[in-house]
Design an enzyme around this catalytic site. Structure first.
Site, PDB file in Angstrom:
ATOM      1  N   CYS A   1      -5.360  -2.300   2.770  1.00 57.37           N
ATOM      2  CA  CYS A   1      -5.360  -2.080   4.047  1.00 57.37           C
ATOM      3  C   CYS A   1      -6.562  -2.807   5.034  1.00 57.37           C
ATOM      4  CB  CYS A   1      -5.081  -0.747   4.373  1.00 57.37           C
ATOM      5  SG  CYS A   1      -4.527  -0.277   6.340  1.00 57.37           S
TER       6      CYS A   1
ATOM      7  N   GLU B   1       1.020  -1.186  -0.055  1.00 59.38           N
ATOM      8  CA  GLU B   1       0.048   0.068  -0.063  1.00 59.38           C
ATOM      9  C   GLU B   1       0.716   1.338   0.088  1.00 59.38           C
ATOM     10  OE1 GLU B   1      -3.445   2.088   3.163  1.00 59.38           O
ATOM     11  OE2 GLU B   1      -2.119   0.693   3.611  1.00 59.38           O
TER      12      GLU B   1
ATOM     13  N   LYS C   1      -9.586   2.601  -2.930  1.00 60.73           N
ATOM     14  CA  LYS C   1      -9.921   2.158  -1.767  1.00 60.73           C
ATOM     15  C   LYS C   1     -11.475   2.720  -1.500  1.00 60.73           C
ATOM     16  CE  LYS C   1      -8.537   1.706   2.907  1.00 60.73           C
ATOM     17  NZ  LYS C   1      -7.661   1.864   4.174  1.00 60.73           N
TER      18      LYS C   1
END
Length: 530
Positions: A404, A286, A351
């Site tokens: 994440c 990430e 995301k």
């Protein structure tokens, strides 16, 4: 046992709160990295006995009568979350001069908020309390409901749900594919709390028998599902996972960006490990790309030179998107980008589920006028993505990427893997150092692999990077704070959904069944039926 239970029932005031807090804290030993699940066989009977004594004045109104039970559950939860989530405060110390003020918020306020769910669980259970196995069923159903609510209320934070205590190893993870996280939470509490019956005379045998049946079924299904079985339809994908182990302070240092990028290039360009084939896919963690590609087109040129024919890089990167009109601000996204062998960005997935207080600040305009910025020292505020899709990989495969902590949400992952052959998880747990946090995060990825029945490939900045098969077994992994790569040929079989319907729905049905048992036994008690 009866003497101990009696003493706990009679506790009051700060002593009752202290014991509840200690019981919750002791239960943390059941989750990663400790995995001492037997701790819950102590903590939950103690909680039951404390609730046995949670009575209010007879003249109190209905809701007021539940306050003592809520208090016990809240203190139990506060102990559980303080000792289970203390490592979140490490993120505030990365730039301590600016963010140390937020340390109490992470270490105390967050657990205090999470504890409300457990307080509601014990208050609800106490409303259906009996002196027999009915109270165990009520507590199990109420905890299952509380954990389910915790997965989506206020954007959700289902970290360390109680059911994970019953899933420390792959053998004990398989049941989640049938009953889902809600079912595991309820059934785990039901079994963990069963020793409380030893302090009484009613339902000892039936309680012991039910617990034994559930444990044996849990073990038996695990053995059945892990039995060796050939898969003629399996395909292989050669993957290199890069774990650069860049210190978080260095990642935030604008002058170190070129060094960070060179480290990633060097690790990616290293010859394959002995016996390994050249990778078809290279995976970076990430936000591993330390700058915007729009500002550094030379970075894409370097990646085109790095990648051989047919190779692809999937990397965590910040993506910028300008809005129509020069007077409107640019939007930034926490993304994964797919780059082909000529240095072109061929796909990107943003995301969707952002971290409140870290990647964005709710009601940001209002808080900034009050002088309050985001809690976690991120350089940017991110916008949420709007849709998720599978990224096309070499060999005709498709991967569903999750960034994440998106990987901790069962329903988000289950819905997002549609049309994908494997799961990709990129993360940066460098915020938290060598604490329980990264181990707990990795465990959640294992559970998602089992729930979806898909291989999961994970790249983390400082650990834990690895490959997990569709049954939760770790095929290979790198330790925390190790700078290295994993070269591996990943076996990817076709997704095989379980034949018993949606696991989340099944879990909610189990929760409702336990609630029905509790209500039935409560009604029998009120009617004076023995």
């Amino acid at each position: 046992m009866e003497r101990l239970a009696g003493r706990l029932v009679l506790l009051s005031g700060w002593r009752r709160a202290l014991v509840a807090f200690a019981a919750g804290g002791f239960a943390v030993l059941s989750v990663a990295p400790y995995d001492f699940f037997a701790a819950c066989f102590v903590s939950f009977p103690v909680l039951v006995w404390l609730l046995d004594g949670a009575t209010a004045e007879p003249s109190a109104r209905a809701l007021a009568r539940l306050v003592p039970a809520f208090s016990i559950g809240w203190w139990f939860g506060f102990g559980y979350f303080v000792f289970g989530l203390w490592w979140v405060g490490m993120a505030m110390l990365v730039e301590a001069d600016s963010f140390a003020w937020a340390l109490p918020i992470a270490v105390l306020v967050l657990p205090a908020i999470m504890s409300v769910f457990y307080g509601l669980a014990t208050a609800l259970a106490r409303a259906f309390w009996t002196d027999d196995i009915g109270r165990i069923a009520a507590l199990a159903a109420a905890f299952g409901l509380a954990e389910w609510l915790r997965s989506f209320v206020f954007t959700g934070f289902p970290w360390n749900p109680i059911g994970y205590a019953a899933m420390p190893v792959p053998l004990l993870m398989q049941s989640v594919a049938v009953v889902g996280a809600p079912g595991m939470n309820s059934l785990s509490v039901f079994v963990f709390a069963m020793p409380a019956l030893l302090a009484g005379r009613r339902h000892r045998r039936i309680g012991g028998a039910l617990a034994a049946v559930l444990v044996l079924a849990h073990l038996g299904f695990g053995f059945h599902r892990l039995a060796p079985a050939g898969d003629s339809d399996a395909r292989t994908l050669t993957v290199r996972i890069v774990q650069p182990s860049i210190d978080q302070a260095t990642k935030l240092d604008g002058t170190a960006r070129d060094d960070v990028f060179r480290t990633l290039l060097r690790l990616s360009a290293a010859p394959p490990q002995e016996g390994a084939e050249p990778p078809q896919l290279i995976l970076w963690p990430e936000t591993s790309v330390p700058f915007l590609f729009t500002e550094r087109p030379d970075a894409l040129t370097a990646l085109g030179q790095l990648l051989g024919e047919g190779q692809m890089l999937i990397a965590g990167a910040v993506r910028a998107e300008g809005k129509a009109g020069a007077d409107q601000a640019t939007r930034y996204y926490n993304s994964v980008v797919a780059i082909n062998d000529v240095g072109e960005i061929v796909d990107a997935v943003d995301k969707i589920h952002l971290v409140p207080g870290g990647e964005y600040l709710p009601f940001e305009g209002l808080f900034q006028r009050l002088g309050v910025d985001r809690i976690v020292p991120m350089p940017l505020s991110f916008s949420a993505g709007t849709e998720r899709h599978a990224v096309a990989l070499p060999g005709g495969l498709g991967a569903a990427p999750f960034i994440c902590y998106e990987i901790i949400f069962p329903d988000l992952v289950s819905e997002g893997v549609a049309g994908a052959d494997l799961v990709i998880n990129v993360t940066n747990d460098g915020w938290f150092g060598d604490t329980p946090g990264p181990y707990q995060h990795f465990r959640q990825a294992q559970i998602r692999a089992v729930e979806t029945g898909r291989t999961l490939v994970r790249a983390a900045n400082t650990g834990i990077s690895g490959v997990i098969d569709g049954k939760g077994r770790v095929i290979d992994a790198l330790a925390i704070n190790v700078r290295d790569v994993i070269d591996i040929s990943v076996m990817i079989g076709p997704p095989r959904p379980m034949p018993w319907g949606n696991p989340t729905t099944n879990g909610l049905v189990i929760m409702a069944l336990l609630a029905t048992i509790a209500c039935g036994l409560k009604l029998r008690q009120r009617m004076g039926v023995d």
